[in-house]
Design a protein around this motif. Sequence first.
Motif, PDB file in Angstrom:
ATOM      1  N   GLN A   1       0.850  -1.184   0.000  1.00  0.00           N
ATOM      2  CA  GLN A   1       0.000   0.000   0.000  1.00  0.00           C
ATOM      3  C   GLN A   1       0.891   1.241   0.000  1.00  0.00           C
ATOM      4  O   GLN A   1       1.653   1.466   0.947  1.00  0.00           O
ATOM      5  N   VAL A   2       0.787   2.062  -1.051  1.00  0.00           N
ATOM      6  CA  VAL A   2       1.581   3.283  -1.153  1.00  0.00           C
ATOM      7  C   VAL A   2       0.948   4.367  -0.282  1.00  0.00           C
ATOM      8  O   VAL A   2      -0.240   4.656  -0.403  1.00  0.00           O
ATOM      9  N   LEU A   3       1.762   4.955   0.591  1.00  0.00           N
ATOM     10  CA  LEU A   3       1.300   6.031   1.467  1.00  0.00           C
ATOM     11  C   LEU A   3       1.660   7.400   0.916  1.00  0.00           C
ATOM     12  O   LEU A   3       0.864   8.338   0.972  1.00  0.00           O
ATOM     13  N   HIS A   4       2.876   7.523   0.388  1.00  0.00           N
ATOM     14  CA  HIS A   4       3.355   8.827  -0.084  1.00  0.00           C
ATOM     15  C   HIS A   4       4.596   8.604  -0.952  1.00  0.00           C
ATOM     16  O   HIS A   4       5.324   7.640  -0.751  1.00  0.00           O
ATOM     17  N   GLY A   5       4.822   9.495  -1.884  1.00  0.00           N
ATOM     18  CA  GLY A   5       6.024   9.411  -2.698  1.00  0.00           C
ATOM     19  C   GLY A   5       6.644  10.777  -2.905  1.00  0.00           C
ATOM     20  O   GLY A   5       5.951  11.802  -2.880  1.00  0.00           O
ATOM     21  N   HIS A   6       7.939  10.776  -3.100  1.00  0.00           N
ATOM     22  CA  HIS A   6       8.653  12.001  -3.450  1.00  0.00           C
ATOM     23  C   HIS A   6       9.784  11.636  -4.408  1.00  0.00           C
ATOM     24  O   HIS A   6      10.618  10.779  -4.086  1.00  0.00           O
ATOM     25  N   PHE A   7       9.797  12.275  -5.570  1.00  0.00           N
ATOM     26  CA  PHE A   7      10.807  12.022  -6.592  1.00  0.00           C
ATOM     27  C   PHE A   7      11.387  13.355  -7.042  1.00  0.00           C
ATOM     28  O   PHE A   7      10.674  14.359  -7.120  1.00  0.00           O
ATOM     29  N   HIS A   8      12.689  13.343  -7.318  1.00  0.00           N
ATOM     30  CA  HIS A   8      13.385  14.569  -7.701  1.00  0.00           C
ATOM     31  C   HIS A   8      14.309  14.285  -8.883  1.00  0.00           C
ATOM     32  O   HIS A   8      15.097  13.344  -8.848  1.00  0.00           O
ATOM     33  N   SER A   9      14.198  15.118  -9.916  1.00  0.00           N
ATOM     34  CA  SER A   9      15.105  15.053 -11.052  1.00  0.00           C
ATOM     35  C   SER A   9      16.239  16.043 -10.822  1.00  0.00           C
ATOM     36  O   SER A   9      16.009  17.172 -10.388  1.00  0.00           O
ATOM     37  N   PHE A  10      17.459  15.617 -11.137  1.00  0.00           N
ATOM     38  CA  PHE A  10      18.610  16.498 -10.979  1.00  0.00           C
ATOM     39  C   PHE A  10      18.889  17.313 -12.234  1.00  0.00           C
ATOM     40  O   PHE A  10      19.902  17.979 -12.328  1.00  0.00           O
ATOM     41  N   GLY A  11      17.984  17.269 -13.215  1.00  0.00           N
ATOM     42  CA  GLY A  11      18.124  18.052 -14.437  1.00  0.00           C
ATOM     43  C   GLY A  11      17.857  17.203 -15.656  1.00  0.00           C
ATOM     44  O   GLY A  11      17.799  15.974 -15.586  1.00  0.00           O
ATOM     45  N   GLN A  12      17.702  17.869 -16.781  1.00  0.00           N
ATOM     46  CA  GLN A  12      17.286  17.218 -18.023  1.00  0.00           C
ATOM     47  C   GLN A  12      18.158  16.029 -18.421  1.00  0.00           C
ATOM     48  O   GLN A  12      17.666  15.011 -18.867  1.00  0.00           O
ATOM     49  N   GLU A  13      19.442  16.124 -18.260  1.00  0.00           N
ATOM     50  CA  GLU A  13      20.344  15.037 -18.649  1.00  0.00           C
ATOM     51  C   GLU A  13      20.866  14.242 -17.458  1.00  0.00           C
ATOM     52  O   GLU A  13      21.713  13.367 -17.621  1.00  0.00           O
ATOM     53  N   ALA A  14      20.366  14.566 -16.259  1.00  0.00           N
ATOM     54  CA  ALA A  14      20.892  13.942 -15.042  1.00  0.00           C
ATOM     55  C   ALA A  14      19.921  12.896 -14.497  1.00  0.00           C
ATOM     56  O   ALA A  14      18.879  12.619 -15.091  1.00  0.00           O
ATOM     57  N   GLY A  15      20.274  12.337 -13.373  1.00  0.00           N
ATOM     58  CA  GLY A  15      19.511  11.248 -12.780  1.00  0.00           C
ATOM     59  C   GLY A  15      18.350  11.700 -11.910  1.00  0.00           C
ATOM     60  O   GLY A  15      18.013  12.882 -11.831  1.00  0.00           O
ATOM     61  N   VAL A  16      17.763  10.704 -11.274  1.00  0.00           N
ATOM     62  CA  VAL A  16      16.575  10.883 -10.449  1.00  0.00           C
ATOM     63  C   VAL A  16      16.811  10.180  -9.122  1.00  0.00           C
ATOM     64  O   VAL A  16      17.463   9.132  -9.073  1.00  0.00           O
ATOM     65  N   THR A  17      16.287  10.754  -8.061  1.00  0.00           N
ATOM     66  CA  THR A  17      16.211  10.048  -6.796  1.00  0.00           C
ATOM     67  C   THR A  17      14.756  10.067  -6.361  1.00  0.00           C
ATOM     68  O   THR A  17      14.057  11.060  -6.570  1.00  0.00           O
ATOM     69  N   GLY A  18      14.291   8.956  -5.818  1.00  0.00           N
ATOM     70  CA  GLY A  18      12.898   8.921  -5.412  1.00  0.00           C
ATOM     71  C   GLY A  18      12.633   7.847  -4.389  1.00  0.00           C
ATOM     72  O   GLY A  18      13.368   6.860  -4.298  1.00  0.00           O
ATOM     73  N   VAL A  19      11.564   8.062  -3.622  1.00  0.00           N
ATOM     74  CA  VAL A  19      11.179   7.103  -2.595  1.00  0.00           C
ATOM     75  C   VAL A  19       9.664   7.036  -2.508  1.00  0.00           C
ATOM     76  O   VAL A  19       8.974   8.046  -2.653  1.00  0.00           O
ATOM     77  N   LEU A  20       9.167   5.835  -2.308  1.00  0.00           N
ATOM     78  CA  LEU A  20       7.770   5.609  -1.971  1.00  0.00           C
ATOM     79  C   LEU A  20       7.728   5.091  -0.544  1.00  0.00           C
ATOM     80  O   LEU A  20       8.399   4.109  -0.220  1.00  0.00           O
ATOM     81  N   LEU A  21       6.957   5.749   0.300  1.00  0.00           N
ATOM     82  CA  LEU A  21       6.708   5.237   1.641  1.00  0.00           C
ATOM     83  C   LEU A  21       5.531   4.283   1.535  1.00  0.00           C
ATOM     84  O   LEU A  21       4.513   4.614   0.946  1.00  0.00           O
ATOM     85  N   LEU A  22       5.696   3.101   2.075  1.00  0.00           N
ATOM     86  CA  LEU A  22       4.675   2.072   2.010  1.00  0.00           C
ATOM     87  C   LEU A  22       4.176   1.750   3.415  1.00  0.00           C
ATOM     88  O   LEU A  22       4.932   1.881   4.383  1.00  0.00           O
ATOM     89  N   ALA A  23       2.967   1.268   3.527  1.00  0.00           N
ATOM     90  CA  ALA A  23       2.501   0.759   4.813  1.00  0.00           C
ATOM     91  C   ALA A  23       3.428  -0.368   5.258  1.00  0.00           C
ATOM     92  O   ALA A  23       3.642  -0.569   6.450  1.00  0.00           O
ATOM     93  N   GLU A  24       4.022  -1.063   4.291  1.00  0.00           N
ATOM     94  CA  GLU A  24       4.917  -2.194   4.547  1.00  0.00           C
ATOM     95  C   GLU A  24       6.383  -1.785   4.639  1.00  0.00           C
ATOM     96  O   GLU A  24       7.233  -2.610   4.870  1.00  0.00           O
ATOM     97  N   SER A  25       6.746  -0.550   4.411  1.00  0.00           N
ATOM     98  CA  SER A  25       8.063   0.064   4.573  1.00  0.00           C
ATOM     99  C   SER A  25       8.370   1.011   3.416  1.00  0.00           C
ATOM    100  O   SER A  25       7.813   2.091   3.377  1.00  0.00           O
ATOM    101  N   HIS A  26       9.225   0.622   2.432  1.00  0.00           N
ATOM    102  CA  HIS A  26       9.608   1.586   1.399  1.00  0.00           C
ATOM    103  C   HIS A  26      10.181   0.925   0.137  1.00  0.00           C
ATOM    104  O   HIS A  26      10.611  -0.226   0.172  1.00  0.00           O
ATOM    105  N   ILE A  27      10.201   1.717  -0.933  1.00  0.00           N
ATOM    106  CA  ILE A  27      10.968   1.415  -2.157  1.00  0.00           C
ATOM    107  C   ILE A  27      11.663   2.718  -2.525  1.00  0.00           C
ATOM    108  O   ILE A  27      11.034   3.780  -2.535  1.00  0.00           O
TER     109      ILE A  27
END
Length: 123
Positions: A45-71
């Motif tokens: 069960q997804v509770l909340h997510g936050h994702f961030h791009s470091f720019g058009q040619e750069a990478g991404v960091t992101g997390v989903l908080l789950l009732a069961e923990s995280h991805i």
Amino acid sequence: MTSLPYLPHGTHLLADLSGVAAASLRDCAALEALLRQAAIEAGAQVLHGHFHSFGQEAGVTGVLLLAESHISIHTWPEAGFAAVDIFMCGTARPQLALDIISTELKARYSTLQTARRAPPGQA
């Protein structure tokens, strides 16, 4: 005595995915949608997510908080590399989530570390 909805036992996966097309590792919205799909299909069960791009040619960091923990995911498109962290307890299936993510990203190589998580004496 109240029963816990989720036992404090789970599986924690740390996966390094490589040989991934750079474009797949830059698209913040697509990565968030992929992790959400993987979590739901794995029974989480997804509770909340936050994702961030470091720019058009750069990478991404992101997390989903789950009732069961995280991805979480962190990507380096210039290296074709993604680091994925999945911890789920209860009846959720973290390996299924990882399989969905790896397949969708078309990772050519992967390494996996797996840890069982539980209170002392209850593993």
